[in-house]
Write a protein that holds these residues in place. Structure first.
Motif, PDB file in Angstrom:
ATOM      1  N   VAL A 196      -8.122   3.956  -3.611  1.00 41.65           N
ATOM      2  CA  VAL A 196      -8.826   4.794  -2.461  1.00 41.65           C
ATOM      3  C   VAL A 196      -8.935   6.133  -2.803  1.00 41.65           C
ATOM      4  O   VAL A 196     -10.127   6.845  -2.573  1.00 41.65           O
ATOM      5  CB  VAL A 196      -7.994   4.693  -1.067  1.00 41.65           C
ATOM      6  CG1 VAL A 196      -8.095   5.664  -0.118  1.00 41.65           C
ATOM      7  CG2 VAL A 196      -7.721   3.184  -0.889  1.00 41.65           C
ATOM      8  N   THR A 197      -8.188   6.962  -3.679  1.00 45.03           N
ATOM      9  CA  THR A 197      -8.573   8.051  -3.865  1.00 45.03           C
ATOM     10  C   THR A 197      -9.746   8.287  -4.885  1.00 45.03           C
ATOM     11  O   THR A 197     -10.633   8.912  -4.920  1.00 45.03           O
ATOM     12  CB  THR A 197      -7.352   8.738  -4.908  1.00 45.03           C
ATOM     13  OG1 THR A 197      -6.010   8.230  -4.351  1.00 45.03           O
ATOM     14  CG2 THR A 197      -7.214  10.187  -4.945  1.00 45.03           C
ATOM     15  N   LYS A 217      -3.502  -5.680  -5.039  1.00 46.74           N
ATOM     16  CA  LYS A 217      -2.388  -4.590  -5.133  1.00 46.74           C
ATOM     17  C   LYS A 217      -0.920  -5.354  -4.819  1.00 46.74           C
ATOM     18  O   LYS A 217      -0.449  -5.355  -3.847  1.00 46.74           O
ATOM     19  CB  LYS A 217      -2.716  -3.467  -3.891  1.00 46.74           C
ATOM     20  CG  LYS A 217      -1.862  -2.069  -4.375  1.00 46.74           C
ATOM     21  CD  LYS A 217      -2.143  -0.938  -3.684  1.00 46.74           C
ATOM     22  CE  LYS A 217      -1.400   0.071  -3.863  1.00 46.74           C
ATOM     23  NZ  LYS A 217      -1.168   0.545  -5.113  1.00 46.74           N
ATOM     24  N   GLU A 237       0.834  -1.263  -0.009  1.00 43.64           N
ATOM     25  CA  GLU A 237       0.047   0.133   0.045  1.00 43.64           C
ATOM     26  C   GLU A 237       0.722   1.163   0.215  1.00 43.64           C
ATOM     27  O   GLU A 237       1.948   1.164   0.506  1.00 43.64           O
ATOM     28  CB  GLU A 237      -1.001   0.109   1.155  1.00 43.64           C
ATOM     29  CG  GLU A 237      -1.922  -1.110   1.155  1.00 43.64           C
ATOM     30  CD  GLU A 237      -3.137  -0.601   0.093  1.00 43.64           C
ATOM     31  OE1 GLU A 237      -3.229   0.550  -0.348  1.00 43.64           O
ATOM     32  OE2 GLU A 237      -3.824  -1.520  -0.475  1.00 43.64           O
ATOM     33  N   THR A 288      -2.858   8.149  -4.868  1.00 36.35           N
ATOM     34  CA  THR A 288      -2.456   8.697  -3.806  1.00 36.35           C
ATOM     35  C   THR A 288      -1.189   9.613  -4.118  1.00 36.35           C
ATOM     36  O   THR A 288      -0.911  10.576  -3.483  1.00 36.35           O
ATOM     37  CB  THR A 288      -1.765   7.324  -2.961  1.00 36.35           C
ATOM     38  OG1 THR A 288      -3.004   6.734  -2.633  1.00 36.35           O
ATOM     39  CG2 THR A 288      -1.161   8.032  -1.664  1.00 36.35           C
ATOM     40  N   ARG A 304      -8.125  -2.505   1.985  1.00 34.43           N
ATOM     41  CA  ARG A 304      -7.638  -3.034   0.985  1.00 34.43           C
ATOM     42  C   ARG A 304      -6.746  -3.652   1.035  1.00 34.43           C
ATOM     43  O   ARG A 304      -6.472  -5.000   0.381  1.00 34.43           O
ATOM     44  CB  ARG A 304      -7.313  -1.749  -0.233  1.00 34.43           C
ATOM     45  CG  ARG A 304      -7.059  -2.389  -1.509  1.00 34.43           C
ATOM     46  CD  ARG A 304      -6.971  -1.251  -2.567  1.00 34.43           C
ATOM     47  NE  ARG A 304      -5.684  -0.499  -2.139  1.00 34.43           N
ATOM     48  CZ  ARG A 304      -5.561   0.709  -2.692  1.00 34.43           C
ATOM     49  NH1 ARG A 304      -6.400   1.190  -3.709  1.00 34.43           N
ATOM     50  NH2 ARG A 304      -4.436   1.490  -2.367  1.00 34.43           N
ATOM     51  N   LEU A 305      -5.709  -3.685   1.857  1.00 33.02           N
ATOM     52  CA  LEU A 305      -4.525  -4.497   2.202  1.00 33.02           C
ATOM     53  C   LEU A 305      -4.968  -5.723   2.634  1.00 33.02           C
ATOM     54  O   LEU A 305      -4.329  -6.743   2.059  1.00 33.02           O
ATOM     55  CB  LEU A 305      -3.620  -3.865   3.397  1.00 33.02           C
ATOM     56  CG  LEU A 305      -2.514  -4.689   3.788  1.00 33.02           C
ATOM     57  CD1 LEU A 305      -1.467  -4.822   2.970  1.00 33.02           C
ATOM     58  CD2 LEU A 305      -1.716  -4.009   4.940  1.00 33.02           C
ATOM     59  N   ASP A 353      -6.826   8.687   4.737  1.00 31.91           N
ATOM     60  CA  ASP A 353      -7.549   7.382   4.392  1.00 31.91           C
ATOM     61  C   ASP A 353      -7.002   6.008   4.937  1.00 31.91           C
ATOM     62  O   ASP A 353      -7.205   5.103   4.282  1.00 31.91           O
ATOM     63  CB  ASP A 353      -7.740   7.318   2.852  1.00 31.91           C
ATOM     64  CG  ASP A 353      -9.116   8.125   2.435  1.00 31.91           C
ATOM     65  OD1 ASP A 353     -10.155   7.984   3.332  1.00 31.91           O
ATOM     66  OD2 ASP A 353      -9.405   8.318   1.330  1.00 31.91           O
ATOM     67  N   ALA A 354      -6.463   6.119   5.920  1.00 34.29           N
ATOM     68  CA  ALA A 354      -5.704   4.867   6.475  1.00 34.29           C
ATOM     69  C   ALA A 354      -6.756   3.620   6.669  1.00 34.29           C
ATOM     70  O   ALA A 354      -6.402   2.515   6.194  1.00 34.29           O
ATOM     71  CB  ALA A 354      -4.972   5.224   8.045  1.00 34.29           C
ATOM     72  N   ILE A 362       0.218   4.968   1.261  1.00 33.55           N
ATOM     73  CA  ILE A 362      -0.650   5.985   1.951  1.00 33.55           C
ATOM     74  C   ILE A 362       0.070   7.359   1.962  1.00 33.55           C
ATOM     75  O   ILE A 362       1.121   7.453   2.356  1.00 33.55           O
ATOM     76  CB  ILE A 362      -0.756   5.304   3.206  1.00 33.55           C
ATOM     77  CG1 ILE A 362      -1.446   3.932   3.260  1.00 33.55           C
ATOM     78  CG2 ILE A 362      -1.925   6.295   4.043  1.00 33.55           C
ATOM     79  CD1 ILE A 362      -1.544   3.254   4.420  1.00 33.55           C
ATOM     80  N   HIS A 396      -7.241   2.205   3.126  1.00 33.09           N
ATOM     81  CA  HIS A 396      -6.031   1.472   2.828  1.00 33.09           C
ATOM     82  C   HIS A 396      -5.886   0.156   3.527  1.00 33.09           C
ATOM     83  O   HIS A 396      -5.496  -0.886   2.871  1.00 33.09           O
ATOM     84  CB  HIS A 396      -4.903   2.313   2.827  1.00 33.09           C
ATOM     85  CG  HIS A 396      -4.513   3.625   1.748  1.00 33.09           C
ATOM     86  ND1 HIS A 396      -4.176   3.399   0.506  1.00 33.09           N
ATOM     87  CD2 HIS A 396      -4.851   4.896   1.923  1.00 33.09           C
ATOM     88  CE1 HIS A 396      -4.156   4.162  -0.116  1.00 33.09           C
ATOM     89  NE2 HIS A 396      -4.436   5.194   0.782  1.00 33.09           N
ATOM     90  N   TYR A 437       4.982   3.928   2.761  1.00 28.54           N
ATOM     91  CA  TYR A 437       5.135   2.571   1.790  1.00 28.54           C
ATOM     92  C   TYR A 437       5.158   1.204   2.863  1.00 28.54           C
ATOM     93  O   TYR A 437       6.012   1.385   3.903  1.00 28.54           O
ATOM     94  CB  TYR A 437       6.530   2.538   0.836  1.00 28.54           C
ATOM     95  CG  TYR A 437       6.363   1.250   0.010  1.00 28.54           C
ATOM     96  CD1 TYR A 437       5.383   1.280  -0.921  1.00 28.54           C
ATOM     97  CD2 TYR A 437       7.184   0.282   0.569  1.00 28.54           C
ATOM     98  CE1 TYR A 437       5.345   0.147  -1.790  1.00 28.54           C
ATOM     99  CE2 TYR A 437       7.083  -0.910  -0.118  1.00 28.54           C
ATOM    100  CZ  TYR A 437       6.340  -0.923  -1.488  1.00 28.54           C
ATOM    101  OH  TYR A 437       6.374  -2.116  -2.203  1.00 28.54           O
TER     102      TYR A 437
END
Ligand code: PDD
Length: 287
Positions: free
Chosen positions: A208-209, A147, A34, A245, A52-53, A45-46, A36, A49, A90
Motif C-alpha cells: 500500500v505504501t 498477504k 494486514e 507501513t 488488499r485484505l 490508507d484504510a 495499518i 488495506h 494489526y
C-alpha cells in the motif's frame, strides 16, 4: 492503561486474549493479515488495506468474517480503546478452528483478531542516516502477492539481516532479480533520476505504501518504471530505498557492505520521505 484486543467478537484485556489451539492459523498458517499505520488516531490508507485484505481472503477462499463497514467499526474501536494516536494496528483472519486435517474444514467460521499499539514518533535522524541491507536468496512460495501469515522465510531473512548488523534483507529470485525486503518493497533510482521498482507480480506483495509513493512520485514529476532490477544494478544505483507501513520510506545506503549513492540518502529518497510523512499525517485517501 490496559491494552485491549479484539478476538472473535469480544474486546478482551490483551493478556487474556487467546485463540484456540486448533485455530488453523496456528497449525497451518492458514490465514491472512494486514498491518495499518495509525496517525493522529486515524488509520492511514484504510481503503487500500481493506481492498488488499479482501483480495487475499478471496485468493485463499476464506470467508469474510463480517462486512467491511462492521470491520471498519471494530478497527476504529480497537484504536480508540487503546488510545492510539500514533502507532500500528494489526488484524488477522484465519480460516477458523477445526480438528487438524489439511483440506478446508466444513462449517468453520473465520477467526478475526485485531490488536493495536502506540509507537513513538519516527526518528527523523534514522531515516536521514539511512540503513544497511544484505541480500539473501528468496526461498518463499510462488504467491507472495497474498498477504498470508505464513512468514517463516521472511522471519529468517530479517534475522539474517539483524545478525549481520543490517536493517533489512533484500530477497533475490533465481534469476538474480531483487523481489522485495522481508517486510518492505524495494526501490532504486537510476542515474537518470528514474524510480524503479519491481512490477506487482506474484513474487512480491503489492505494498500500500508502494502505491502511495508511486502516486506521490507522479505528483512530484518523478518518472517511475515498474521493472525488475538486479543486485548489481541496485549496488550501482544513485539511490535506493524501502517502503512499507512500518519502514515508511527508508533510504538504503549500503547493500552487502557496498555504499549506494556515496553512502548517504539521496535527494529523491528524502523528498519522497518528506512527502509521504506529510501525506500520512494529513489524513485518509490515496495521494
Ligand atoms: N509488511 N512486502 C512484504 C513482504 C511485506 O511484509 C510488507 C509489509 C510490504 C509493504 O507493504 P505495505 O506498504 O502495504 O505495508 C512489502 C508489514 C508491515 C508487516 O508484515 O509487518
Amino acid at each position: 492503561m490496559t491494552r485491549i484486543a479484539y478476538v472473535n467478537g469480544r474486546y478482551l484485556p490483551h493478556r487474556r486474549a487467546a485463540v484456540h489451539v486448533e485455530d488453523r492459523g496456528y497449525q497451518f498458517a492458514d490465514g491472512v493479515y494486514e498491518v495499518i499505520a495509525v496517525d493522529h488516531g486515524r488509520l492511514v490508507d484504510a481503503g487500500p488495506h481493506l481492498e488488499r485484505l479482501a483480495r487475499s481472503l478471496n485468493e485463499l477462499s476464506i470467508a469474510r468474517p463480517m462486512t467491511d463497514a462492521a470491520l471498519r467499526h471494530v478497527l476504529g474501536e480497537v484504536v480508540r480503546r487503546n488510545r492510539v494516536r500514533r502507532g500500528i494496528l494489526y488484524l488477522q483472519i484465519t480460516r477458523g478452528v477445526a480438528p487438524r486435517s489439511h483440506a478446508f474444514p466444513d462449517g468453520a467460521k473465520p477467526a478475526l483478531v485485531v490488536t493495536a499499539r502506540s509507537l513513538p514518533p519516527a526518528d527523523p535522524a534514522a531515516a536521514e542516516k539511512g540503513c544497511a541491507v544484505i541480500t539473501v536468496p528468496d526461498i518463499r512460495w510462488k504467491r507472495c502477492d497474498i498477504k498470508t501469515v505464513s512468514l517463516l522465510p521472511n522471519v529468517l531473512a530479517k534475522q539474517q539481516a539483524k545478525d549481520a548488523g543490517a536493517f533489512e534483507a533484500l530477497q533475490v529470485d533465481a534469476d538474480g532479480f531483487v523481489t522485495e525486503g522481508s517486510a518492505a518493497n524495494a526501490w532504486i533510482i537510476t542515474e537518470a533520476g528514474v524510480l524503479v521498482t519491481r512490477p506487482a507480480d506474484h513474487a512480491i506483495l503489492d505494498g500500500v505504501t508502494r502505491r502511495s509513493v508511486m502516486a506521490l512520485a507522479a505528483r512530484a514529476g518523478i518518472a517511475v518504471e515498474e521493472r525488475p532490477f538486479t543486485v548489481a544494478e541496485a549496488k550501482g544505483a544513485s539511490e535506493a530505498f524501502l517502503t512499507g507501513t512500518t519502514a515508511m520510506v527508508m533510504p538504503v545506503v549500503r547493500i552487502d557492505g557496498t555504499p549506494v549513492g556515496g553512502g548517504k540518502p539521496g535527494p529523491f529518497s528524502l523528498r519522497l520521505l518528506a512527502d509521504y510523512t506529510e501525506w500520512a499525517a494529513g489524513g485518509a485517501g490515496t495521494p
